[in-house]
Design a protein around this motif. Structure first.
Motif, PDB file in Angstrom:
ATOM      1  N   GLN A 200     -10.461  19.233 129.935  1.00 43.73           N
ATOM      2  CA  GLN A 200     -10.179  20.658 130.935  1.00 43.73           C
ATOM      3  C   GLN A 200      -9.081  22.062 130.269  1.00 43.73           C
ATOM      4  N   ALA A 201      -8.184  21.021 129.645  1.00 47.64           N
ATOM      5  CA  ALA A 201      -7.412  21.625 128.474  1.00 47.64           C
ATOM      6  C   ALA A 201      -8.262  22.787 127.319  1.00 47.64           C
ATOM      7  N   PHE A 202      -9.394  21.769 127.010  1.00 55.11           N
ATOM      8  CA  PHE A 202     -10.077  22.536 125.921  1.00 55.11           C
ATOM      9  C   PHE A 202     -10.744  23.527 125.825  1.00 55.11           C
ATOM     10  N   ALA A 203     -11.165  23.565 127.391  1.00 55.77           N
ATOM     11  CA  ALA A 203     -11.904  24.462 128.354  1.00 55.77           C
ATOM     12  C   ALA A 203     -10.859  25.388 128.544  1.00 55.77           C
ATOM     13  N   LYS A 204     -10.044  25.364 128.668  1.00 52.99           N
ATOM     14  CA  LYS A 204      -9.084  26.356 128.958  1.00 52.99           C
ATOM     15  C   LYS A 204      -8.645  27.250 128.029  1.00 52.99           C
ATOM     16  N   GLU A 205      -8.537  26.348 126.971  1.00 55.29           N
ATOM     17  CA  GLU A 205      -8.370  26.576 125.328  1.00 55.29           C
ATOM     18  C   GLU A 205      -8.761  27.945 124.626  1.00 55.29           C
ATOM     19  N   TYR A 206     -10.474  28.115 124.680  1.00 59.00           N
ATOM     20  CA  TYR A 206     -11.647  28.259 124.560  1.00 59.00           C
ATOM     21  C   TYR A 206     -12.134  30.096 125.323  1.00 59.00           C
ATOM     22  N   ALA A 207     -11.644  29.149 126.704  1.00 55.76           N
ATOM     23  CA  ALA A 207     -11.722  30.253 127.520  1.00 55.76           C
ATOM     24  C   ALA A 207     -11.068  31.920 127.377  1.00 55.76           C
ATOM     25  N   LYS A 208      -9.612  30.922 126.218  1.00 51.41           N
ATOM     26  CA  LYS A 208      -8.447  32.625 125.846  1.00 51.41           C
ATOM     27  C   LYS A 208      -9.402  33.421 125.127  1.00 51.41           C
ATOM     28  N   GLU A 209     -10.756  32.256 124.235  1.00 54.46           N
ATOM     29  CA  GLU A 209     -11.095  33.923 123.390  1.00 54.46           C
ATOM     30  C   GLU A 209     -12.678  34.512 123.636  1.00 54.46           C
ATOM     31  N   SER A 210     -12.910  33.901 124.715  1.00 57.54           N
ATOM     32  CA  SER A 210     -13.588  34.567 125.962  1.00 57.54           C
ATOM     33  C   SER A 210     -15.130  33.919 125.523  1.00 57.54           C
ATOM     34  N   SER A 211     -14.776  32.397 124.654  1.00 63.55           N
ATOM     35  CA  SER A 211     -15.994  32.308 124.070  1.00 63.55           C
ATOM     36  C   SER A 211     -16.825  31.100 125.498  1.00 63.55           C
ATOM     37  N   THR A 212     -18.512  31.419 125.242  1.00 65.07           N
ATOM     38  CA  THR A 212     -19.477  30.925 126.052  1.00 65.07           C
ATOM     39  C   THR A 212     -18.909  29.203 126.299  1.00 65.07           C
ATOM     40  N   LEU A 213     -19.073  28.477 127.354  1.00 62.71           N
ATOM     41  CA  LEU A 213     -18.500  27.416 127.351  1.00 62.71           C
ATOM     42  C   LEU A 213     -19.380  26.412 127.960  1.00 62.71           C
ATOM     43  N   VAL A 214     -20.109  26.073 127.590  1.00 61.98           N
ATOM     44  CA  VAL A 214     -20.960  24.532 128.070  1.00 61.98           C
ATOM     45  C   VAL A 214     -20.042  23.323 128.677  1.00 61.98           C
ATOM     46  N   LEU A 215     -20.276  23.268 129.456  1.00 59.81           N
ATOM     47  CA  LEU A 215     -18.892  22.198 130.414  1.00 59.81           C
ATOM     48  C   LEU A 215     -19.484  20.628 130.738  1.00 59.81           C
ATOM     49  N   VAL A 216     -20.050  19.630 130.013  1.00 62.27           N
ATOM     50  CA  VAL A 216     -20.465  18.232 130.526  1.00 62.27           C
ATOM     51  C   VAL A 216     -19.688  17.215 131.147  1.00 62.27           C
ATOM     52  N   ASP A 217     -20.499  16.875 132.571  1.00 59.66           N
ATOM     53  CA  ASP A 217     -19.264  15.822 133.165  1.00 59.66           C
ATOM     54  C   ASP A 217     -19.962  15.230 133.878  1.00 59.66           C
ATOM     55  N   LYS A 218     -19.379  13.888 134.368  1.00 58.59           N
ATOM     56  CA  LYS A 218     -20.194  13.470 135.521  1.00 58.59           C
ATOM     57  C   LYS A 218     -19.736  14.117 136.952  1.00 58.59           C
TER      58      LYS A 218
ATOM     59  N   ASP B 115     -12.392  28.138 138.277  1.00 58.97           N
ATOM     60  CA  ASP B 115     -10.519  28.389 137.454  1.00 58.97           C
ATOM     61  C   ASP B 115     -10.912  29.609 136.033  1.00 58.97           C
ATOM     62  N   LEU B 116     -11.971  29.009 135.420  1.00 59.33           N
ATOM     63  CA  LEU B 116     -12.114  29.702 134.401  1.00 59.33           C
ATOM     64  C   LEU B 116     -12.377  31.418 134.190  1.00 59.33           C
ATOM     65  N   GLY B 117     -13.112  32.393 135.719  1.00 65.34           N
ATOM     66  CA  GLY B 117     -12.799  33.497 136.324  1.00 65.34           C
ATOM     67  C   GLY B 117     -13.893  33.705 135.896  1.00 65.34           C
ATOM     68  N   GLN B 118     -13.651  34.500 134.599  1.00 64.02           N
ATOM     69  CA  GLN B 118     -15.043  36.085 133.942  1.00 64.02           C
ATOM     70  C   GLN B 118     -15.454  35.073 132.808  1.00 64.02           C
ATOM     71  N   VAL B 119     -14.914  34.232 132.845  1.00 64.90           N
ATOM     72  CA  VAL B 119     -15.532  33.649 131.198  1.00 64.90           C
ATOM     73  C   VAL B 119     -16.863  32.641 131.840  1.00 64.90           C
ATOM     74  N   GLU B 120     -18.146  33.395 130.747  1.00 62.31           N
ATOM     75  CA  GLU B 120     -18.662  32.689 130.806  1.00 62.31           C
ATOM     76  C   GLU B 120     -19.664  31.269 130.977  1.00 62.31           C
ATOM     77  N   ALA B 121     -18.895  30.351 131.731  1.00 66.34           N
ATOM     78  CA  ALA B 121     -19.313  28.701 131.779  1.00 66.34           C
ATOM     79  C   ALA B 121     -20.457  28.237 132.535  1.00 66.34           C
ATOM     80  N   PHE B 122     -21.538  27.396 131.738  1.00 63.95           N
ATOM     81  CA  PHE B 122     -22.560  26.227 132.232  1.00 63.95           C
ATOM     82  C   PHE B 122     -22.096  25.135 132.110  1.00 63.95           C
ATOM     83  N   THR B 123     -22.072  24.763 133.978  1.00 64.99           N
ATOM     84  CA  THR B 123     -21.972  23.039 134.039  1.00 64.99           C
ATOM     85  C   THR B 123     -23.110  22.436 133.790  1.00 64.99           C
ATOM     86  N   LEU B 124     -23.319  21.140 133.393  1.00 65.27           N
ATOM     87  CA  LEU B 124     -24.437  19.836 133.414  1.00 65.27           C
ATOM     88  C   LEU B 124     -23.771  18.276 133.556  1.00 65.27           C
ATOM     89  N   SER B 125     -24.252  18.002 134.871  1.00 64.69           N
ATOM     90  CA  SER B 125     -23.515  17.040 135.412  1.00 64.69           C
ATOM     91  C   SER B 125     -24.748  16.142 135.258  1.00 64.69           C
TER      92      SER B 125
END
Length: 257
Positions: A16-34, A45-55
């Motif tokens: 989660q900490a890495f996700a928030k840090e990359y979000a500061k750069e406005s990176s597009t994120l793919v968040l993977v977790d069960k 929580d990441l707001g306007q940052v483009e983030a995809f979730t894959l459970s």
């Protein structure tokens, strides 16, 4: 194709900490977790940052194929990859649960190996990203109770170290992050001990770790062990005599579980 940062184990703690840090750069994120609910909360929580979730459960045999298909179906290409998914075990081998040990082995070795190999062509195509994998300071310790955890983290460290040299001229930065204690729920410590560890600088926050790790990998570091304390301890750990190791083990064995 849109470039994205893929983070495994993103639902909590270090991921989660890495996700928030990359979000500061406005990176597009793919968040993977069960943990689907935690992933959705993080995305909100990441707001306007483009983030995809894959459970998905990363210990499933087809998890790598699922991630590849997800990227393709969403028009994404991997620019950077961060492996943070993991499990902790502190128990002697003869008292360990075989299924849990095999699960840890797969999650720490086979899965990141497969995913790295599968996504490496994409990262090389972009040519300016990074691969960060969470190893551990425990990779250097011969402490009883940590046989599976330490040995799998040692694999991560050496794999990343060699991969770093293999792809360096292709513009890809690779680093093994090898922290000591991090203030997460991974170790199952009571809150009072977590607070004490932070106060004594034995532990550090996931946010500080993620920020420093991204900065270090971009400077070309092969592996990163944060904190002066652990830098001092490392050469000592490597020369501890076996009788002393067993003595220490007896003193702290009550925490095994």
């Amino acid at each position: 194709m849109k470039q994205a940062v893929i983070i495994t184990g993103a639902a909590g703690g270090i991921g989660q900490a890495f996700a928030k840090e990359y979000a500061k750069e406005s990176s597009t994120l793919v968040l993977v977790d069960k943990n689907e609910n935690s992933l959705q909360k993080l995305k909100n929580d990441l707001g306007q940052v483009e983030a995809f979730t894959l459970s998905i459960d990363l210990v499933q045999q087809n998890s790598t194929e699922t991630i590849l298909d997800f990227l393709k179906s969403n028009g994404l290409i991997c620019r950077s990859l961060v492996h943070t998914a993991g499990l902790f075990s502190y128990q002697d081998i003869d008292k360990s649960d075989m299924n849990k040990m095999l699960l840890i082995h797969h999650l720490h070795t086979t899965q990141p190996l497969q995913l790295t190999i599968a996504l490496l062509p994409q990262i090389e195509e972009v040519g300016e990203g990074e691969i960060i994998a969470m190893s551990s300071f425990a990779r250097h310790t011969p402490m009883p109770g940590l046989a599976i955890y330490s040995s799998t983290k040692a694999f991560v460290g050496r794999f990343m170290e060699i991969l770093h040299n293999e792809v360096y001229e292709k513009g890809v930065k690779v680093m093994s992050c090898e922290p000591g204690a991090i203030d997460t729920t991974l170790y199952g410590l009571p809150n009072k001990y977590r607070k004490l560890a932070l106060l004594l600088h034995v532990s550090r926050t996931p946010e500080k770790l993620a920020k420093d790790a991204i900065r270090k990998v971009r400077k070309g570091k092969t592996h990163y062990t944060p904190g002066l304390l652990y830098s001092v301890l490392l050469p000592i750990i490597k020369i501890l005599p076996d009788p002393l190791v067993r003595f220490i083990d007896k003193k702290i064995s009550k925490y095994k579980k």
